[in-house]
Design an enzyme around this catalytic site. Structure first.
Site, PDB file in Angstrom:
ATOM      1  CE  LYS A   1      -4.237  -1.784   2.089  1.00 20.15           C
ATOM      2  NZ  LYS A   1      -5.158  -1.704   3.240  1.00 20.15           N
ATOM      3  NE  ARG A   2       6.929  -0.127   2.084  1.00 22.34           N
ATOM      4  CZ  ARG A   2       8.052  -0.009   1.389  1.00 22.34           C
ATOM      5  NH1 ARG A   2       8.404   1.180   0.925  1.00 22.34           N
ATOM      6  NH2 ARG A   2       8.823  -1.037   1.147  1.00 22.34           N
TER       7      ARG A   2
END
Length: 465
Positions: free
Chosen positions: A239-240
């Site tokens: 997700k980052r």
């Protein structure tokens, strides 16, 4: 006939990696006039949810990855898995194992302490022990103990694994639910899947699955294991890195055709082609053109592609996508006297990278924005005031068309001896509330005469005399 499948687990939303796998499977089936099957592998009872299942179906529909059969659900096929397990038990290709979790944990701990690879030791494989009372057994495959498994991967080439590296895997758990490796192979067999296209995190499962099929005397599909997707930093995508769910891209204002194009190029290529249609992808797609090395996810590249697709998109279609964003921002796009939304979109889409950005740029067409004090101080000057007043009179009578509006602004500037930007900029700030817009004459044409004059009147009081 070629038959491919996509078989996600509904334990979360559909993410970029899964969407690319689905796309490649879909494209291969479409290229060869085959069938594409959707299967939901919902045997993880603790983590599978109806919400995740619906998110997968919604994502597939939004991307336009239409399936010919399905969706099939594994939990609706339990009787079939039990039937095959019984067949393997009768033919002595499988056996009941009564080892408890505690026994297996102790066994693995001893193996680790001895420097061995933890694996099931086959203690119930040919056991003549009396089964312990009250214990529900699992069913294990009698894996071959000699020889090797070799398969020709359509992406990675020939892969060989010694059977001595594989232990007797569980087929059915004690609760009667199949393990991943058992369920997936029975499904592929029953659904006549000819090509299994999936992520290369499944490479280690393939020899085990092949041994199940061999135990059944069943034909083997062909395998194509696609390398994983990494972040720009070379780490596993997360997700980052911006690896959100597929539906989040819709909410953020990406077009499905842009995401499809980007995913196709993320590990596959056709010459130097960067932008291509879904039809071209189907025409060109070939498993041999999939890269063996991992693809790197680049959010900036995706944004650039989306920008190109926005430029090419039909303005009426974009208007339908933009409208909900504007409504959330307090704009009533259907109010009388306001501009036609497709015309607004047509004017602004060249500069936007997402639908959300396009909507943000369109707000001032549907509700006046109060200019910041700094903009007023910079552009609402005593010198500009009389020219703006004169221009207001011209606007009341001029033909309301871009060229005529431009000529009126130019004539007013010329008559006052001021440069065009010294008039155009305060006019832009008065009418739009911002200093960044397309050409002011084009903006005013779309905004309309009545709304333009009203906004000029509302802001004239802000000019120093």
């Amino acid at each position: 006939m070629i038959r491919t499948r996509f078989a996600p687990s509904p334990t979360g939303y559909l993410h970029i990696g899964g969407a690319r796998t689905a796309l490649f499977s879909w494209a291969y089936a479409r290229k060869h006039g085959g069938k594409f099957v959707l299967r939901i592998e919902d045997t993880d009872l603790e983590r599978s949810t109806a919400q995740s299942t619906q998110a997968i179906l919604d994502s597939m529909a939004w991307l336009g990855l239409d399936y010919d059969e399905g969706p099939f659900y594994q939990m609706q096929r339990l009787a079939r898995y039990h039937e095959v397990a019984e067949q393997l038990l009768r033919s002595d290709k499988a056996y009941y194992c009564y080892a408890s979790k505690e026994e297996l944990d102790a066994m693995r701990e001893q193996q680790r302490a001895a420097g061995l690879k933890p694996r099931y030791d086959g203690r119930w494989r040919d056991s003549r022990q009396t089964p312990p009372a009250g214990v529900k057994p699992v069913v294990r495959l009698k894996s071959p103990q000699e020889g090797e498994v070799t398969f020709s991967d359509l992406v990675k080439g020939d892969i060989t694994v010694a059977n001595s590296e594989l232990d007797d895997l569980v087929l059915l758990r004690a609760d009667g639910v199949p393990t991943y490796n058992f369920g997936v192979m029975i499904d592929d067999l029953d659904m006549n899947i000819t090509h299994v296209i999936r992520g290369d995190d499944h490479v280690n499962n393939t020899p085990r699955q092949i041994n199940i099929l061999k135990a059944l005397g069943a034909p083997l599909p062909q395998y194509a294991h696609v390398p994983m997707i990494l972040g720009p930093d070379g780490e596993r995508l997360s997700k980052r890195h911006g690896a959100v769910s597929v539906m989040q891209y819709r909410e953020d204002g990406y077009l499905p055709e842009a995401l499809i194009n980007y995913l196709a190029r993320l590990g596959w290529s056709h010459g130097d082609e960067e932008i291509f249609s879904r039809e071209q992808l189907v025409e060109w797609f070939d498993l041999s053109s999939i890269n063996r090395s991992p693809g790197k996810f680049n959010p900036e590249k995706l944004q650039w592609l989306n920008q190109q697709y926005l430029k090419m998109a039909d303005s009426a279609r974009l208007a339908e996508l933009v409208a909900p964003f504007l409504e959330e921002n307090g704009c009533n796009t259907s109010a009388p006297g306001l501009p036609d939304l497709p015309n607004v979109v047509n004017l602004l889409k060249e500069r936007a990278t997402t639908v959300a950005e396009l909507a943000d740029a369109a707000v001032y067409f549907f509700r006046p924005l109060e200019p910041a004090q700094e903009l007023k101080a910079q552009h609402f000057t005593p010198e500009a005031r009389p020219v703006i007043l004169e221009l207001r009179e011209k606007f009341a009578a001029v033909e309301w068309e871009s060229h005529a509006i431009h000529d009126a602004i130019k004539a007013a500037a010329s008559a006052s001896g001021m440069k065009m930007p010294k008039i155009a900029m305060p006019l832009r700030v008065m009418v739009t509330g911002t200093a960044q817009t397309p050409s002011i004459n084009a903006v005013l044409e779309v905004l309309g005469r009545e709304e333009t004059l009203k906004r000029m009147d509302d802001q004239l009081t802000g000019f120093p005399a």
